[in-house]
Design an enzyme around this catalytic site. Structure first.
Site, PDB file in Angstrom:
ATOM      1  N   ASP A   1      43.717 -49.358  14.196  1.00  0.00           N
ATOM      2  CA  ASP A   1      42.654 -48.416  14.575  1.00  0.00           C
ATOM      3  C   ASP A   1      41.499 -48.436  13.562  1.00  0.00           C
ATOM      4  O   ASP A   1      41.633 -48.975  12.447  1.00  0.00           O
ATOM      5  CB  ASP A   1      43.265 -47.004  14.662  1.00  0.00           C
ATOM      6  CG  ASP A   1      42.640 -46.169  15.762  1.00  0.00           C
ATOM      7  OD1 ASP A   1      41.470 -46.416  16.101  1.00  0.00           O
ATOM      8  OD2 ASP A   1      43.316 -45.259  16.258  1.00  0.00           O
TER       9      ASP A   1
ATOM     10  N   ASP B   1      39.817 -43.618  24.724  1.00  0.00           N
ATOM     11  CA  ASP B   1      40.710 -42.470  24.600  1.00  0.00           C
ATOM     12  C   ASP B   1      40.672 -41.620  25.864  1.00  0.00           C
ATOM     13  O   ASP B   1      41.467 -40.688  26.018  1.00  0.00           O
ATOM     14  CB  ASP B   1      40.301 -41.596  23.398  1.00  0.00           C
ATOM     15  CG  ASP B   1      40.862 -42.151  22.094  1.00  0.00           C
ATOM     16  OD1 ASP B   1      41.753 -43.019  22.144  1.00  0.00           O
ATOM     17  OD2 ASP B   1      40.391 -41.720  21.009  1.00  0.00           O
TER      18      ASP B   1
HETATM   19  C1  GLA Z   1      42.167 -42.869  17.746  1.00  0.00           C
HETATM   20  C2  GLA Z   1      42.822 -43.663  18.858  1.00  0.00           C
HETATM   21  C3  GLA Z   1      43.915 -42.848  19.501  1.00  0.00           C
HETATM   22  C4  GLA Z   1      44.934 -42.446  18.463  1.00  0.00           C
HETATM   23  C5  GLA Z   1      44.231 -41.677  17.350  1.00  0.00           C
HETATM   24  C6  GLA Z   1      45.193 -41.381  16.208  1.00  0.00           C
HETATM   25  O1  GLA Z   1      41.415 -41.840  18.239  1.00  0.00           O
HETATM   26  O2  GLA Z   1      41.887 -44.059  19.801  1.00  0.00           O
HETATM   27  O3  GLA Z   1      44.540 -43.605  20.529  1.00  0.00           O
HETATM   28  O4  GLA Z   1      45.577 -43.577  17.953  1.00  0.00           O
HETATM   29  O5  GLA Z   1      43.140 -42.401  16.816  1.00  0.00           O
HETATM   30  O6  GLA Z   1      44.587 -40.705  15.182  1.00  0.00           O
END
Ligand code: GLA
Length: 720
Positions: free
Chosen positions: A475, A545
């Site tokens: 990430d 997301d």
């Molecule tokens: C980001 C990702 C999510 C999750 C969060 C965790 O927003 O897109 O899918 O992994 O971080 O903090």
């Protein structure tokens, strides 16, 4: 595929359906004479007749009939009378930034060279592609530009990059060093780009070209949610299925520019590469700089044709490693199910339920390391939070159930509240005398530094080597500000952003080499770094997301302009905008998985999930290797949206329809695409039989299917 006509002094690059023609003009100017539908070999000489002088435009001192300002320059430079946007600007020690590149030589060879340290398209077999290198040189500064072009025998794509070398004795500064320029003799195009923000990525925008500069860029340190490094120029009136379309995509994950400029002669220049703002690269005598690779596509069959060329190319020549061809595991991710609130037993319970449903991998998301129970702490402390988790018991229990196990990292970040930051405060990205800004409670780690990368890699290895982990989600949850490194001298500070991106690539390269079986999925607050650069290392990226299936339609339609289904992370979540059937049908257009607490599913929902798991297997090959046809776009129809995947041999197709909003009359016509007109297809769901011609030219009348808000249906067509 690439030919040189000595008499005309033209170089012609052919893909299966397109041609790209360069001309070497007297004086050594390299011109772009043509890019478009394939031309027969002998029809090239009239292309060179384009007007090359105009009043008020400075002319070449040795050739008053030639002005760079009105010529279709293949790699335009600064200061020599081409007043449009430059691809190259070099500042020398005497303060001048005038550059004038002239042809020196060229060579054509089978295969494709690697771009050291940078992601790029590749060929496994030298017979699949051919490369042209054209060497240009400035006679005064002795800066040399080698323009490198590759064409592939199986897709209508041209890959371009530039290798710049300082052949002079004194150092020079590259102030602009772009990857590609294309000069088109008309302005009758619409510019199509993909803008976005967190949870609303890659929204399609189409605007007619106007005089002057227009385009997109990122200065955020990543390709970003805001603009994808993709653009298309669609001939005015071009549609999904008709008209000329040029597609542009940059294989790069950092700051970029993609700019179109229309001049007073109504010609259009499109350039792309590293964003010149905040960029400067010092080249000592003998040193080279390699630009990122640009990918160009031309289609005479509208946007759909352009997209399918990108898809074929990326599936064959960008995605690498074991998971390129091996079936990806159907996963369940803990994030939306538990956020930071989990322990060993809770995750084991997810795995047990997932097993009953046929799911194949459990991914433990954020919250397993340091003392992280919320987003205020511990990035950089990549050791297990033993108070919360017994990772050994968790992994062995998950594996004992027959599931694979995955884990989350955010390697380029550091929390102010972390052991790593307390030990190495100068390891965060920063500039002298300013406190770094904070975003999502975190700073950025300076991965341009080899010592920092070494530390992070060692920490990752300590976990990944001690536990049999099958998957990593990587990430990246903030943009860069106060961008600088404690190690870079002031005169090289303009190199920071690019060095940061190279640092990320070096880390991902090392990870995938050290753990070749690992399935890597990139992510950046959803799809904030969804670009071909990241796809070179990870065969899939978390698209957004936002898992609301109706919102996802726009996101997935936009993403599909350039990127194939095989790389788009798409999950079913607990979001209640629609029923599970629609959520599953939308997520099937991607890598497929779940993002929910499986303990909370009702008996009926569990049965639906089991059906979806079967469908995932049934349609996997068709979706991952078939051709995408966008049938009804959510950008053009507020009520219904439809797409299909057609097998390469046209013997099978899967059509999906989603009713986004109910209408008074639910009747509509759906014309299919890409089928064989002479083949008879049976619709598996109804047993009805239709010819491909009828399905494509007359269309099907649909009414009862997907009748109400948020409903969906699928039609599986099988050739007789
Ligand atoms: C980001 C990702 C999510 C999750 C969060 C965790 O927003 O897109 O899918 O992994 O971080 O903090």
């Amino acid at each position: 595929m690439i030919t040189f006509n000595e008499k005309n002094r033209t170089l012609k690059l052919d893909t299966p359906c397109t041609s790209y023609v360069l001309g070497i003009r007297e004086g050594g100017f390299l011109l772009n004479l043509y890019y478009g539908q394939k031309l027969p070999d002998d029809a090239l000489w009239p292309l060179a007749r384009r007007h090359t002088s105009a009043s008020f435009s400075p002319c070449d001192p040795d050739d008053p009939s030639f002005s760079q300002d009105v010529a279709p320059m293949e790699y335009p430079t600064n200061g020599r009378g081409d007043f449009r946007v430059s691809a190259l600007s070099v500042r020398t020690g005497d303060g001048s930034s005038v550059t004038d590149l002239r042809y020196v030589s060229h060579r054509i060879f089978a295969g494709k060279p690697d771009l050291p340290g940078l992601p790029h398209l590749y060929c496994t077999d030298a017979s699949q592609c051919e490369t042209l290198e054209v060497t240009l040189r400035d006679p005064v500064t002795l800066v040399e530009a080698v323009l490198v072009y590759t064409v592939f025998c199986d897709c209508d794509v041209i890959a371009k990059h530039v290798r710049l070398t300082n052949r002079g004795e004194n150092s020079v500064k590259l102030e602009t060093a772009l990857s590609s320029c294309l000069d088109l003799p008309s302005m009758d195009y619409d510019l199509i780009t993909l803008w976005g923000r967190h949870a609303k990525e890659r929204q399609l925008e189409r605007r007619p070209l106007g005089h002057g500069l227009q385009g997109i860029q990122s200065k955020r340190g990543a390709s970003s949610h805001s603009h994808n490094p993709f653009a298309a120029l669609a001939q005015t009136g071009a549609t999904e299925t008709t008209g000329d379309v040029y597609g542009f995509n940059l294989v790069y994950s950092g700051n970029f520019t993609l700019t179109a400029e229309v001049d007073h002669n109504a010609t259009t220049r499109v350039v792309m590469g590293i964003c010149p703002t905040d960029f400067c690269w010092v080249l000592q005598s003998g040193e080279s700089f390699v630009t990122p690779e640009a990918v160009l596509v031309f289609s005479s069959e509208g946007l759909g044709g352009m997209s399918r060329s990108f898809h074929t190319c990326y599936d064959a020549h960008l995605i690498r490693g074991r998971w390129k061809t091996e079936k990806r595991p159907l996963l369940i991710n803990s994030w939306e199910a538990a956020y930071f609130d989990f322990d060993t037993d809770k995750l084991i319970s997810f795995a047990e339920r997932a097993k009953e449903l046929g799911i194949e991998m459990l991914v433990m998301d954020d919250g397993w390391f340091g003392k992280r129970n919320d987003d205020t702490t511990s990035l950089g402390d990549w050791f297990i939070n033993e108070k919360k988790l017994d990772l050994g018991r968790l992994v062995s229990s998950v594996h004992a159930l027959g599931l694979k196990f995955g884990i989350w990292y955010e390697p380029e970040m550091i929390s102010p509240d972390s052991e790593l930051f307390r030990a190495h405060p100068d390891w965060c990205v920063h500039v002298p005398n300013r406190k770094p800004s904070i975003a999502r409670q975190q700073y950025v780690l300076d991965v341009s530094r080899a010592d920092v990368r070494e530390n992070i890699f060692a920490q990752m290895c300590a976990v990944l080597k001690n536990y049999p982990i099958d998957y990593v989600k990587w990430d990246f949850n903030r943009n860069l500000s106060e961008a600088g490194s404690a190690l870079l001298p002031p005169e090289q500070s303009g190199e920071f952003f690019h060095r940061f991106v190279l640092g990320t690539y070096a880390l991902q390269d090392r990870l995938t080499r050290e753990f070749p079986d690992l399935l890597l999925e990139n992510c950046s607050g959803g799809g904030g770094r969804f670009d071909p650069g990241m796809l070179y290392y990870s065969p899939q990226i978390w698209t957004s997301d936002n898992t609301d299936p109706i919102e996802r339609l726009n996101i997935q339609f936009g993403t599909s302009l350039c990127y194939p289904a095989s790389v788009m992370g798409a999950h079913v979540s607990a979001c209640d905008r629609t029923g599970y059937r629609t959520k599953g049908d939308v997520a099937l257009w991607g890598t497929f998985g779940y993002e929910l607490d499986p303990n909370k599913l009702s008996a009926e929902e569990r049965e639906t999930v089991k059906t979806q798991v079967c469908e995932y297997h049934k349609y996997y090959d068709l979706i991952h290797t078939g051709a995408l046809y966008r049938l009804i776009s959510p950008w053009e129809n507020a009520f219904v949206c439809a797409w299909s995947f057609v097998a390469k041999d046209r013997r099978e197709a899967l059509v999906t329809v989603v009713r986004m909003r109910k209408q008074e009359s639910t009747l509509f016509h759906l014309k299919l695409q890409g089928l064989d007109p002479d083949t008879v297809y049976t619709v598996e769901e109804t047993g009805e039989r239709y010819s491909g011609a009828l399905l494509m030219y007359a269309g099907l009348e649909l009414s009862d299917e997907a009748e109400n808000d948020g409903e969906s249906c699928k039609l599986h067509l099988i050739a007789q």
